[in-house]
Design a protein around this motif. Structure first.
Motif, PDB file in Angstrom:
ATOM      1  N   MET A   1     -28.947  57.249  26.914  1.00 15.76           N
ATOM      2  CA  MET A   1     -28.265  58.249  27.354  1.00 15.76           C
ATOM      3  C   MET A   1     -27.063  57.864  27.677  1.00 15.76           C
ATOM      4  N   SER A   2     -26.004  58.649  27.202  1.00 17.75           N
ATOM      5  CA  SER A   2     -24.245  58.325  27.319  1.00 17.75           C
ATOM      6  C   SER A   2     -23.971  59.317  28.395  1.00 17.75           C
ATOM      7  N   SER A   3     -22.872  58.411  29.106  1.00 17.17           N
ATOM      8  CA  SER A   3     -22.219  59.133  30.230  1.00 17.17           C
ATOM      9  C   SER A   3     -20.573  58.908  30.207  1.00 17.17           C
ATOM     10  N   GLN A   4     -19.903  59.821  30.181  1.00 16.74           N
ATOM     11  CA  GLN A   4     -18.316  59.479  30.188  1.00 16.74           C
ATOM     12  C   GLN A   4     -17.923  58.931  31.661  1.00 16.74           C
ATOM     13  N   ARG A   5     -17.061  57.565  31.356  1.00 20.35           N
ATOM     14  CA  ARG A   5     -16.629  57.201  32.406  1.00 20.35           C
ATOM     15  C   ARG A   5     -14.880  57.679  32.624  1.00 20.35           C
ATOM     16  N   THR A   6     -14.835  57.932  34.018  1.00 21.41           N
ATOM     17  CA  THR A   6     -13.405  57.964  34.199  1.00 21.41           C
ATOM     18  C   THR A   6     -12.898  57.251  35.211  1.00 21.41           C
ATOM     19  N   VAL A   7     -11.514  57.120  35.286  1.00 19.86           N
ATOM     20  CA  VAL A   7     -11.255  56.106  36.819  1.00 19.86           C
ATOM     21  C   VAL A   7      -9.816  56.749  37.045  1.00 19.86           C
ATOM     22  N   VAL A   8      -9.532  56.782  38.418  1.00 19.86           N
ATOM     23  CA  VAL A   8      -8.572  57.179  39.156  1.00 19.86           C
ATOM     24  C   VAL A   8      -8.157  55.882  39.901  1.00 19.86           C
ATOM     25  N   LEU A   9      -7.002  55.632  39.884  1.00 26.35           N
ATOM     26  CA  LEU A   9      -6.384  54.480  40.961  1.00 26.35           C
ATOM     27  C   LEU A   9      -5.335  55.245  41.639  1.00 26.35           C
ATOM     28  N   LEU A  10      -4.980  54.859  43.030  1.00 27.82           N
ATOM     29  CA  LEU A  10      -3.804  55.305  43.611  1.00 27.82           C
ATOM     30  C   LEU A  10      -3.228  54.120  44.305  1.00 27.82           C
ATOM     31  N   ALA A  11      -1.879  54.366  43.776  1.00 29.72           N
ATOM     32  CA  ALA A  11      -0.878  53.015  44.420  1.00 29.72           C
ATOM     33  C   ALA A  11      -0.901  53.009  45.959  1.00 29.72           C
ATOM     34  N   VAL A  12      -0.964  51.885  46.381  1.00 29.10           N
ATOM     35  CA  VAL A  12      -0.969  51.759  47.858  1.00 29.10           C
ATOM     36  C   VAL A  12       0.197  52.069  48.416  1.00 29.10           C
ATOM     37  N   ALA A  13       0.165  52.945  49.232  1.00 33.49           N
ATOM     38  CA  ALA A  13       1.400  53.528  50.195  1.00 33.49           C
ATOM     39  C   ALA A  13       1.638  52.583  51.448  1.00 33.49           C
TER      40      ALA A  13
ATOM     41  N   THR B   1     -19.412  48.819  37.847  1.00 39.79           N
ATOM     42  CA  THR B   1     -19.726  47.697  38.914  1.00 39.79           C
ATOM     43  C   THR B   1     -18.867  47.614  39.921  1.00 39.79           C
ATOM     44  N   TYR B   2     -19.045  46.841  41.043  1.00 37.83           N
ATOM     45  CA  TYR B   2     -18.188  46.357  42.000  1.00 37.83           C
ATOM     46  C   TYR B   2     -16.969  45.584  41.546  1.00 37.83           C
ATOM     47  N   ALA B   3     -17.543  44.835  40.635  1.00 39.33           N
ATOM     48  CA  ALA B   3     -16.377  43.621  40.167  1.00 39.33           C
ATOM     49  C   ALA B   3     -15.506  44.660  39.237  1.00 39.33           C
ATOM     50  N   GLU B   4     -16.143  45.360  38.292  1.00 39.73           N
ATOM     51  CA  GLU B   4     -15.272  46.190  37.330  1.00 39.73           C
ATOM     52  C   GLU B   4     -14.304  47.091  38.015  1.00 39.73           C
ATOM     53  N   MET B   5     -14.584  47.471  39.443  1.00 39.46           N
ATOM     54  CA  MET B   5     -13.855  48.336  40.203  1.00 39.46           C
ATOM     55  C   MET B   5     -12.391  47.575  40.643  1.00 39.46           C
ATOM     56  N   VAL B   6     -12.522  46.291  41.060  1.00 37.55           N
ATOM     57  CA  VAL B   6     -11.657  45.376  41.644  1.00 37.55           C
ATOM     58  C   VAL B   6     -10.870  44.892  40.228  1.00 37.55           C
ATOM     59  N   ARG B   7     -11.453  44.565  39.244  1.00 35.20           N
ATOM     60  CA  ARG B   7     -10.569  44.289  37.986  1.00 35.20           C
ATOM     61  C   ARG B   7      -9.593  45.418  37.552  1.00 35.20           C
ATOM     62  N   TRP B   8      -9.752  46.624  38.054  1.00 31.70           N
ATOM     63  CA  TRP B   8      -8.626  47.650  37.687  1.00 31.70           C
ATOM     64  C   TRP B   8      -7.359  47.227  38.274  1.00 31.70           C
ATOM     65  N   TRP B   9      -7.652  46.721  39.525  1.00 32.09           N
ATOM     66  CA  TRP B   9      -6.474  46.551  40.463  1.00 32.09           C
ATOM     67  C   TRP B   9      -5.873  45.098  39.881  1.00 32.09           C
ATOM     68  N   LEU B  10      -6.860  44.083  39.328  1.00 32.14           N
ATOM     69  CA  LEU B  10      -6.532  43.096  39.062  1.00 32.14           C
ATOM     70  C   LEU B  10      -5.668  43.153  37.610  1.00 32.14           C
ATOM     71  N   ASP B  11      -6.012  43.736  36.974  1.00 36.22           N
ATOM     72  CA  ASP B  11      -5.482  44.157  35.725  1.00 36.22           C
ATOM     73  C   ASP B  11      -3.585  44.447  35.900  1.00 36.22           C
TER      74      ASP B  11
END
Length: 199
Positions: free
Chosen positions: A1-13, A124-134
């Motif tokens: 089963m396929s599911s579309q992935r989207t992501v949103v980041l918000l810059a730290v204020a 995964t949790y690690a993938e979430m943090v890696r968006w910031w680390l990128d």
């Protein structure tokens, strides 16, 4: 089963409001994902990404502290008070269905904050943090807010908070909304102070 992935980041204020170069608050925005993922990624996932409080805590500490160790910075410790504040706010954001930074007091009581939203159960949790680390690719160790190679502090501010030398404690929480998961991480002392460098 396929599911579309989207992501949103918000810059730290986190940057001080006194700087003429910065808006008072970062506005919510849908940022383009890193080049390695493209605008949208489809993933075959039979089971949802693993979840749980213990797994969240360990993944957050592991990913944050791995990035800090690369720079010979002291590791962050988990803080339950920060985690509870993150949980309250993550639930509010999930209910609202949009990202916006929490109102923060000025001075020593202010907490750093990184936000992530992505397709529910797809990351995964690690993938979430890696968006910031990128954001490391855009980061230069220069005084805030000039720590981005792109000229936009928003492009490197999540990473800057993670590797801010003066930050000692971390607490994170995940809340599921109707379509997205919302991750909130809180940091103390807050980083990205105008005129200071991360390390």
């Amino acid at each position: 089963m396929s599911s579309q992935r989207t992501v949103v980041l918000l810059a730290v204020a986190l940057l001080a409001r006194s700087s003429a170069d910065l808006p008072a608050r970062a506005e919510p925005s849908r940022l383009p994902p890193p080049p390695r993922l493209g605008a949208t990624e489809w993933r075959e996932r039979i089971d949802p990404a693993p979840r749980g409080a213990t797994l969240l805590r360990q993944a957050m500490l592991d990913e944050h502290n791995r990035a800090r160790a690369e720079l010979a910075l002291p590791p962050l410790a988990w803080d339950e008070t920060l985690a509870r504040a993150a949980d309250t706010y993550a639930r509010a954001l999930a209910r609202a269905g949009r990202l916006a930074h929490a109102a923060q007091p000025r001075g020593g009581e202010r907490q750093g904050e990184n936000l992530f939203a992505g397709t529910r159960d797809a990351y995964t949790y690690a993938e979430m943090v890696r968006w910031w680390l990128d954001e490391r690719a855009a980061y230069v160790d220069a005084p805030a807010p000039r720590f981005s190679r792109t000229g936009r502090w928003q492009d490197a501010v999540h990473y800057a908070q993670i590797v801010w030398r003066g930050t000692a404690r971390l607490g994170c929480a995940l809340a599921a909304g109707g379509r997205d998961d919302v991750l909130v991480c809180r940091y103390a002392p807050a980083g990205a102070a105008v005129g200071a460098t991360a390390y």
